[in-house]
Design an enzyme around this catalytic site. Structure first.
Site, short mmCIF file in Angstrom:
data_model
loop_
_atom_site.label_atom_id
_atom_site.label_comp_id
_atom_site.label_asym_id
_atom_site.label_seq_id
_atom_site.Cartn_x
_atom_site.Cartn_y
_atom_site.Cartn_z
N CYS A 1 -6.42 1.43 2.20
CA CYS A 1 -6.36 0.09 2.79
C CYS A 1 -7.62 -0.72 2.54
O CYS A 1 -7.56 -1.96 2.49
CB CYS A 1 -6.06 0.16 4.28
SG CYS A 1 -7.30 1.04 5.27
N GLN B 1 0.85 -1.19 0.00
CA GLN B 1 0.00 0.00 0.00
C GLN B 1 0.88 1.24 0.00
O GLN B 1 1.66 1.45 0.92
CB GLN B 1 -0.92 0.03 1.22
CG GLN B 1 -1.79 1.28 1.24
CD GLN B 1 -2.67 1.38 2.47
OE1 GLN B 1 -2.91 0.40 3.16
NE2 GLN B 1 -3.14 2.58 2.76
N HIS C 1 -7.49 0.67 10.18
CA HIS C 1 -6.79 0.05 9.05
C HIS C 1 -7.40 -1.31 8.73
O HIS C 1 -7.74 -2.09 9.63
CB HIS C 1 -5.31 -0.11 9.41
CG HIS C 1 -4.46 -0.61 8.29
ND1 HIS C 1 -4.23 0.12 7.14
CD2 HIS C 1 -3.76 -1.77 8.14
CE1 HIS C 1 -3.43 -0.57 6.34
NE2 HIS C 1 -3.14 -1.72 6.92
N ASP D 1 -1.50 -7.47 4.67
CA ASP D 1 -1.56 -6.06 5.05
C ASP D 1 -0.61 -5.32 4.12
O ASP D 1 0.58 -5.64 4.06
CB ASP D 1 -1.13 -5.92 6.51
CG ASP D 1 -1.16 -4.49 7.02
OD1 ASP D 1 -1.21 -3.56 6.20
OD2 ASP D 1 -1.14 -4.30 8.24
#
Length: 254
Positions: free
Chosen positions: A108, A102, A188, A203
């Site tokens: 996100c 990211q 997040h 993630d």
């Protein structure tokens, strides 16, 4: 001769809500067939709540609050991920997992969706993702083996997804106002998936997929909640702002 150095501001999007109606509408517009699978709320990690979820969950999205406790864990975990010789259990099998970094602020939600849908079982991917859709084209141009940063660069330069994400954040199914683009966001999204029997947390802020042991099609939802979601909750036991969505077979209640 004077030289002026121009520094471009990193891209920043409005954040997505953790809202199944919104997310399902969004992924449908991206090219995912929500008549086959869709996201639903998971109200608790306790058995009574998990038993309410249709069988066949293939991915979850979790939204959690960012705070010093979670950030310190992420820092320590990063050191371990970057040392696979000493901590092989964290990365075992990760070469088969689709992962993207990211690099866009507040992206996100879209990153989590891409992680979730990019790692569903191949037969479902073939059935549910329209080949010439945005999703179909993006996954085709970003195979598993492509570097996560290279995937991120392709996303950054894709005007279509920026427009679709922006439209989703102002969709009428949102339960709150999207606020200002400069609002500080302290939550997040992460995804949890099953790839070849491995339970992986994904993630975009992390160096790569993080393996949390083994799982199966039958036990995935429970394993994801026990081994990933509850680990976040235990690190921050006073915090209540966790949300979980599961990608499950679409139920027809007509």
């Amino acid at each position: 001769l004077g030289l002026s150095i121009m520094t471009s501001r990193p891209k920043r999007w409005f954040p997505l809500e953790s809202n199944p109606a919104l997310i399902n509408s969004y992924i449908s517009k991206l090219g995912f067939d929500t008549t086959l699978y869709q996201f639903v709320d998971v109200y608790s990690t306790e058995d009574w709540a998990l038993q309410m979820i249709p069988q066949g969950c293939t991915a979850i999205l979790m939204l959690y609050p960012i705070n010093p406790v979670q950030e310190e864990h992420r820092r320590k975990e990063r050191e371990q991920i970057l040392n696979p010789t000493e901590y092989p259990h964290l990365t075992n099998g990760s070469d088969s997992v689709w992962h993207i970094k990211q690099r866009i602020g507040n992206a996100c939600g879209t990153i989590g969706i891409l992680h979730a849908l990019g790692n569903i079982p191949p037969p479902l991917k073939v059935a549910a993702i329209t080949p010439d859709s945005w999703l179909g084209n993006f996954y085709c141009s970003t195979p598993v083996g492509l570097d996560p940063t290279a995937k991120a660069e392709l996303l950054e330069n894709n005007q279509e997804i920026e427009s679709k994400h922006d439209a989703a954040t102002s969709d009428e199914s949102n339960q709150t106002s999207r606020g200002s683009i400069d609002d500080k966001i302290l939550t997040h999204f992460v995804a949890v998936v099953n790839v070849n029997g491995g339970l992986f947390e994904l993630d975009g802020r992390k160096e790569g997929p993080v393996r949390h042991g083994d799982t199966s099609e039958q036990t995935f939802l429970r394993d994801a909640c026990r081994n990933v979601v509850e680990a976040y909750m235990k690190r921050d036991p006073e915090e209540m702002r966790f949300t979980i969505m599961a990608l499950v077979p679409t139920q027809n209640y007509d």
